[in-house]
Design an enzyme around this catalytic site. Structure first.
Site, PDB file in Angstrom:
ATOM      1  N   CYS A 196       0.857  -1.181   0.000  1.00 45.02           N
ATOM      2  CA  CYS A 196       0.000   0.000   0.000  1.00 45.02           C
ATOM      3  C   CYS A 196       0.905   1.248   0.000  1.00 45.02           C
ATOM      4  O   CYS A 196       1.714   1.411  -0.916  1.00 45.02           O
ATOM      5  CB  CYS A 196      -0.933  -0.077   1.213  1.00 45.02           C
ATOM      6  SG  CYS A 196      -2.114   1.244   1.456  1.00 45.02           S
ATOM      7  N   ASP A 207      -8.169  -3.344  -8.367  1.00 48.21           N
ATOM      8  CA  ASP A 207      -7.707  -2.335  -7.415  1.00 48.21           C
ATOM      9  C   ASP A 207      -8.240  -0.969  -7.814  1.00 48.21           C
ATOM     10  O   ASP A 207      -7.787  -0.393  -8.817  1.00 48.21           O
ATOM     11  CB  ASP A 207      -6.181  -2.325  -7.374  1.00 48.21           C
ATOM     12  CG  ASP A 207      -5.613  -1.515  -6.219  1.00 48.21           C
ATOM     13  OD1 ASP A 207      -6.257  -0.536  -5.817  1.00 48.21           O
ATOM     14  OD2 ASP A 207      -4.538  -1.870  -5.723  1.00 48.21           O
ATOM     15  N   HIS A 249      -7.340  -4.042  -3.984  1.00 47.26           N
ATOM     16  CA  HIS A 249      -6.305  -3.404  -3.173  1.00 47.26           C
ATOM     17  C   HIS A 249      -6.235  -4.091  -1.797  1.00 47.26           C
ATOM     18  O   HIS A 249      -7.255  -4.390  -1.189  1.00 47.26           O
ATOM     19  CB  HIS A 249      -6.620  -1.926  -2.989  1.00 47.26           C
ATOM     20  CG  HIS A 249      -5.485  -1.123  -2.436  1.00 47.26           C
ATOM     21  ND1 HIS A 249      -4.394  -0.756  -3.200  1.00 47.26           N
ATOM     22  CD2 HIS A 249      -5.255  -0.636  -1.197  1.00 47.26           C
ATOM     23  CE1 HIS A 249      -3.560  -0.057  -2.452  1.00 47.26           C
ATOM     24  NE2 HIS A 249      -4.049   0.026  -1.231  1.00 47.26           N
TER      25      HIS A 249
END
Length: 247
Positions: free
Chosen positions: A128, A184, A216
């Site tokens: 991330c 994502d 994600h």
């Protein structure tokens, strides 16, 4: 099969004008072991990041997770609720690339003082926010193997003043693996193609892995987006990267 025994502790290293906490996990024994820096999500060095750090140690590496939000929020860690995401993003936009790189370099320098750590380059893995930071860390001379998981904003977002991460691509010195999910919402397909094109143009040793149906955060088993099949495959690829690059 017996699970290798590891030791964990939190230490402090000097980075610029501050003291930076680093969560360390290492296998029992004298080594020599390779070192791997683990870069947090926006949620701090929380239970998931500590777990990843410990998993890497069980693979035979000294793993170190610096608290990248220490300047903004000392001791910060949180979960994955919407309000947690909001707070984590607020801290993210306060970070600066030069400070992040200083913190990573300070962590690497500390690892090299440990008698259990072998000479040579180190590995790096980030998720991330940390996936974006891992792309930056790939430009450090000491990083040999870098795994960047779903780092959003690499082509168009900078941390503080200076170029975006994509513009730093020619300075990458090691082997870079990037992991993305096709679903994502934070990383459009065009961004993945920009990253691919930049890495190819700069002749960087790299691989890009895309997982159909993965969203994600697919590697994190604390999140609703966890995808066990994609996570398991990516983990095997990360282990192979570290084994092949760091010995």
């Amino acid at each position: 099969m017996t699970t290798p025994t590891i030791e964990t502790r939190t230490i402090e290293v000097k980075s610029d004008d501050m003291t930076l906490p680093v969560y360390v996990a290492m296998p029992d024994g004298d080594g020599p072991f390779g070192a791997v820096v683990v870069l947090q999500e926006i949620f701090g060095v929380n239970s998931h990041i500590r777990d990843v750090t410990e998993r890497i140690a069980r693979e035979g590496y000294v793993a170190l997770a610096p608290a990248l939000y220490h300047r903004q929020a000392p001791g910060f860690e949180t979960g994955y609720m919407p309000e947690d995401i909001q707070v984590g993003r607020q801290y993210k936009v306060q970070t600066k690339a030069d400070e992040l790189l200083s913190d990573i370099q300070a962590t690497i320098n500390y690892s090299k003082t440990l008698p259990q750590v072998k000479d040579g380059g180190v590995g790096c893995i980030g998720f991330c926010f940390g996936g974006h930071v891992a792309y930056l860390a790939a430009t450090l001379r000491d990083t040999d193997a870098i795994a960047s998981f779903y780092g959003a904003g690499i082509p168009d977002t900078a941390f503080g003043p200076g170029p975006v991460a994509l513009d730093r691509t020619p300075h990458i010195t090691g082997t870079l693996y990037c992991f993305f999910g096709s679903e994502d919402g934070s990383i459009p397909a065009e961004a993945v193609e920009q990253i691919r094109s930049a890495l190819q143009a700069a002749n960087i040793d790299h691989e890009i892995f895309e997982y159909e149906g993965a969203a994600h955060g697919f590697f994190c088993d604390r999140r609703g987006s966890y995808n066990p099949d994609a996570a398991a495959d990516a983990w095997e690829k990360v282990k192979a990267l570290f084994a092949e690059t760091m010995g």
